[in-house]
Design an enzyme around this catalytic site. Structure first.
Site, PDB file in Angstrom:
ATOM      1  CG  HIS A 259      -1.723  -1.182   1.431  1.00 25.72           C
ATOM      2  ND1 HIS A 259      -1.941  -1.751   2.654  1.00 25.72           N
ATOM      3  CD2 HIS A 259      -2.399  -1.954   0.540  1.00 25.72           C
ATOM      4  CE1 HIS A 259      -2.707  -2.817   2.522  1.00 25.72           C
ATOM      5  NE2 HIS A 259      -2.992  -2.965   1.252  1.00 25.72           N
TER       6      HIS A 259
ATOM      7  CE  LYS B  10       2.061   3.971   5.295  1.00 22.66           C
ATOM      8  NZ  LYS B  10       1.597   2.723   4.681  1.00 22.66           N
TER       9      LYS B  10
ATOM     10  CE1 TYR C 212       0.194   3.010   8.918  1.00 25.28           C
ATOM     11  CE2 TYR C 212      -0.046   0.883   9.982  1.00 25.28           C
ATOM     12  CZ  TYR C 212      -0.490   1.830   9.077  1.00 25.28           C
ATOM     13  OH  TYR C 212      -1.622   1.598   8.338  1.00 25.28           O
TER      14      TYR C 212
ATOM     15  CG  ASP D 202      -4.302  -5.855   0.352  1.00 23.50           C
ATOM     16  OD1 ASP D 202      -4.663  -4.693   0.085  1.00 23.50           O
ATOM     17  OD2 ASP D 202      -3.750  -6.153   1.431  1.00 23.50           O
TER      18      ASP D 202
END
Length: 182
Positions: free
Chosen positions: A61, A71, A131, A169
């Site tokens: 992603h 991130k 995250y 996904d």
């Protein structure tokens, strides 16, 4: 210095100082001053947390500009195989993949700059992943690449025939056809 170079510009492993004694351990999982001393000036605005069981594969992603995210990824419980792919066309590592194990035990964190696709596979019975992001999530800015893209040849460190992958996904496009976004 708590930052380890990966060979990919801006992609760093953060290894915080951990203090252990008979009571357990203590460490600063994030300290803005430590990052600034290493010339990393990021303003994080959103924290995300996910819990998954063994074999769950999330990814790959990313967020498109202008909402592309940097991130800082870590594991609170268990272990994952964390993977990124460089989508920055001007980068010498464009199209290359980097992976490492992040775990509650090793306490390593991966600083993933904007311009990378990110994903992970759960290696332990369960894993809790946390995250920080420097931009807010925007649904209209979602992007991704198939986890099994033949050009990327990602080794997920799990048996893919038993992997648990979301329908979303499974529908992601191939790396080769991605538009120039970074």
């Amino acid at each position: 210095m708590p930052f380890v170079q990966t060979g990919f510009a801006g992609l760093l492993i953060f290894e915080p100082a951990v203090f252990e004694d008979s009571r357990g351990y203590f460490f600063e999982s994030y300290n803005e001053n430590v990052f600034r001393e290493a010339d990393i000036d990021i303003r994080f605005v959103q924290d995300n947390q996910a819990r998954s069981s063994y074999g769950v594969l999330r990814g790959m992603h990313y967020q498109r500009p202008p909402y592309a995210q940097t991130k800082l990824v870590r594991v609170l419980e268990g272990a994952i195989w964390d993977v990124v792919a460089d989508l920055r066309r001007s980068s010498p590592t464009f199209g290359q993949v980097y992976g490492l194990e992040l775990s509650a035990e090793n306490k390593k964190q991966l600083l993933v700059p904007a311009g990378f696709a990110h994903g992970y596979a759960v290696l332990s019975p369960t894993a809790e992943v946390f995250y920080k992001c420097d931009h807010f999530y925007q649904k209209a800015s979602e992007g991704g690449i198939r986890y099994d893209d033949p050009d990327l040849q990602i080794d997920w460190k799990i048996d893919l025939s038993r992997a648990v992958i979301s329908e979303k996904d499974l529908q992601l496009p191939a790396f080769r056809g991605l538009p120039e976004e970074f």
